[in-house]
Design an enzyme around this catalytic site. Structure first.
Site, PDB file in Angstrom:
ATOM      1  CG  ASN A  30     -30.114  62.359  23.102  1.00 28.39           C
ATOM      2  OD1 ASN A  30     -30.337  63.085  24.096  1.00 28.39           O
ATOM      3  ND2 ASN A  30     -31.479  61.471  22.653  1.00 28.39           N
ATOM      4  CD  GLU A  31     -31.559  58.877  24.384  1.00 30.75           C
ATOM      5  OE1 GLU A  31     -31.833  57.783  23.600  1.00 30.75           O
ATOM      6  OE2 GLU A  31     -31.789  58.270  25.391  1.00 30.75           O
ATOM      7  CG  HIS A  49     -32.376  64.349  20.674  1.00 31.83           C
ATOM      8  ND1 HIS A  49     -32.399  64.704  21.903  1.00 31.83           N
ATOM      9  CD2 HIS A  49     -33.319  63.161  20.205  1.00 31.83           C
ATOM     10  CE1 HIS A  49     -33.373  63.779  22.384  1.00 31.83           C
ATOM     11  NE2 HIS A  49     -33.289  62.968  21.637  1.00 31.83           N
TER      12      HIS A  49
HETATM   13  C1  BGC Z   1     -34.685  59.865  23.369  1.00 31.40           C
HETATM   14  C2  BGC Z   1     -35.983  60.530  22.563  1.00 31.40           C
HETATM   15  C3  BGC Z   1     -37.389  59.858  22.992  1.00 31.40           C
HETATM   16  C4  BGC Z   1     -37.052  59.217  24.385  1.00 31.40           C
HETATM   17  C5  BGC Z   1     -38.396  57.930  24.747  1.00 31.40           C
HETATM   18  C6  BGC Z   1     -35.047  59.063  24.171  1.00 31.40           C
HETATM   19  O1  BGC Z   1     -33.943  57.491  23.970  1.00 31.40           O
HETATM   20  O2  BGC Z   1     -33.685  60.698  23.560  1.00 31.40           O
HETATM   21  O3  BGC Z   1     -36.169  60.979  21.538  1.00 31.40           O
HETATM   22  O4  BGC Z   1     -38.274  60.042  22.262  1.00 31.40           O
HETATM   23  O5  BGC Z   1     -35.767  58.319  24.396  1.00 31.40           O
HETATM   24  O6  BGC Z   1     -38.317  56.981  23.879  1.00 31.40           O
END
Ligand code: BGC
Length: 406
Positions: A152-153, A108
């Site tokens: 993640n993303e 992440h």
């Molecule tokens: C991420 C998180 C982040 C959340 C709010 C997502 O893009 O995975 O780590 O805190 O958004 O911005």
């Protein structure tokens, strides 16, 4: 409106944002250099996970998404720390004792310092290195967890690190005369210099993140064929209103930000994690209320996001969706609208198996520090006291009904 039996209900966190005490990753390094806010002990979740899982249980959750800190597991290249592996095994054990099904994210955003300093995702062998770490973790923990997300993303990461220069390693791109990213405090603090060639690092990193997932998928399957492997994809919802060019623009943006990546890895996915926070309507005139992040409040578009991803024919779960709302005045209604839209998508035939609100507790919001509050649980960072917000009970009622009362 009823949800399917055995639907997973919970909330999500990420290691660096909540655990505290992590000093050997690229974000801690950047904080030492004064380029991002320091994270320190964060919520001290590393030591208080049992207490936090008790609260999740009390709030009716039956599942939980969290991430493992790569820098803890592999503090030096190729050397795994058995004590830290044991720590995360205990975390999984604690979830099991509370009947919370784990959804484990293997990465992440944060990188061990040895990896970032030797080139990070631009290293030629980055996919293999990442896959070795992933298969080690799943081999060690596979008896306690079935669901794993590798990344993640990936797209948000590639843009924030190598286009906008907002996150380490702070590379900001310039396209001829145009500097990408915002001219605001963030770029001043990070000191990112806009360079033409950063655009190519961005493309390289984005591609490496596709290769990294594919390689990790194959390696994990060798050690634990039964593992259910996903990527957690952020889906920004683009829509067009009015003229045809607006629809076209929305389609192009969907392709660039979502489909392009998923197409590259579609044959290496057992399930898809969806993060939904934001929408952009080209040609749109509607006014929205804004969250504390300044993002439009439009929770119901999660329906469209889910329907867009049904084309991949995979089971899906909402890995993150939520809002920053310090005084908790909008969160309850937002959760209601969001889960209702997920329910509608299921009624329309989408195979959605779970929903994780972001986040279980307030946490470190990356380059914005601790100010933005996404939690079902409020954290007092002085005393580390946990206080359950009223909206958490709205969510609890939905979970207990396994459905929505209109
Ligand atoms: C991420 C998180 C982040 C959340 C709010 C997502 O893009 O995975 O780590 O805190 O958004 O911005």
């Amino acid at each position: 409106m009823k949800f399917p039996k055995h639907f997973y209900w919970g909330a999500a966190t990420a290691s660096y944002q909540v655990e505290g005490g992590i000093e050997n990753n690229d974000w801690a390094q950047a904080a030492r250099e004064g380029r991002v806010p320091s994270c320190g002990r964060a919520c001290d979740h590393y030591n208080r996970y049992e207490e936090d899982f008790d609260i999740a249980r009390e709030l009716g959750h039956n599942a939980h998404r969290f991430s493992i800190e790569w820098a803890r597991i592999e503090p030096k290249e190729g050397q795994f720390d058995q004590k830290e592996i044991e720590h995360y095994r205990q975390v999984l054990q604690a979830l099991k004792e509370r009947n919370l099904t784990p959804f484990v994210t293997l990465w992440h955003f944060t990188l061990p310092v040895w990896f970032s300093e030797s080139g990070g995702w631009q290293r030629k062998d980055a996919p293999e290195i990442f896959a070795r770490y992933c298969s080690k973790v799943v081999a060690e923990m596979g008896d306690l967890a079935t669901h794993y997300a590798t990344l993640n993303e990936p797209n948000v990461y590639a843009t924030h690190t190598n286009l906008y220069g907002a996150w380490p390693p702070f590379k900001r791109a310039r396209l001829f005369w145009l500097k990408v990213g915002k001219e605001d405090g963030t770029s001043e603090m990070t000191g990112a210099k806009a360079r033409f060639w950063h655009f190519f690092s961005y493309l390289k990193v984005a591609n490496q993140l596709a290769r990294a997932h594919r390689t990790a998928y194959n390696e994990i399957k060798l050690v634990r064929p039964e593992a259910q492997i996903s990527v957690v994809k952020h889906v920004h919802y683009f829509h067009g209103n009015g003229g045809r060019q607006n629809f076209l623009l929305a389609k192009i943006m969907f392709y660039l930000q979502t489909a392009r990546y998923l197409n590259q890895i579609a044959d290496c996915l057992d399930e898809i994690g969806i993060n939904y926070y934001r929408n952009t309507g080209y040609g749109e005139t509607q006014e929205y209320k804004l969250t504390d992040m300044g993002w439009k409040m439009a929770p119901a578009f999660i329906y469209e996001v889910i329907m867009q991803l049904t084309r991949y024919g995979k089971p899906m779960y909402i890995a993150e969706a939520g809002l920053a709302d310090q005084d908790d005045s909008d969160r309850g209604l937002y959760i209601w609208a969001q889960t209702r839209a997920v329910g509608r998508a299921i009624e329309a035939g989408a195979d959605v198996r779970g929903h994780f609100y972001w986040s279980l507790m307030d946490n470190y919001e990356w380059s914005l520090g601790f100010e933005k509050q996404f939690g079902l649980i409020h954290i007092n960072y002085q005393t580390l006291e946990r206080t359950i917000r009223p909206s958490a009970y709205v969510y609890k009622e939905i979970i207990e009904n396994n459905g929505i009362v209109e």
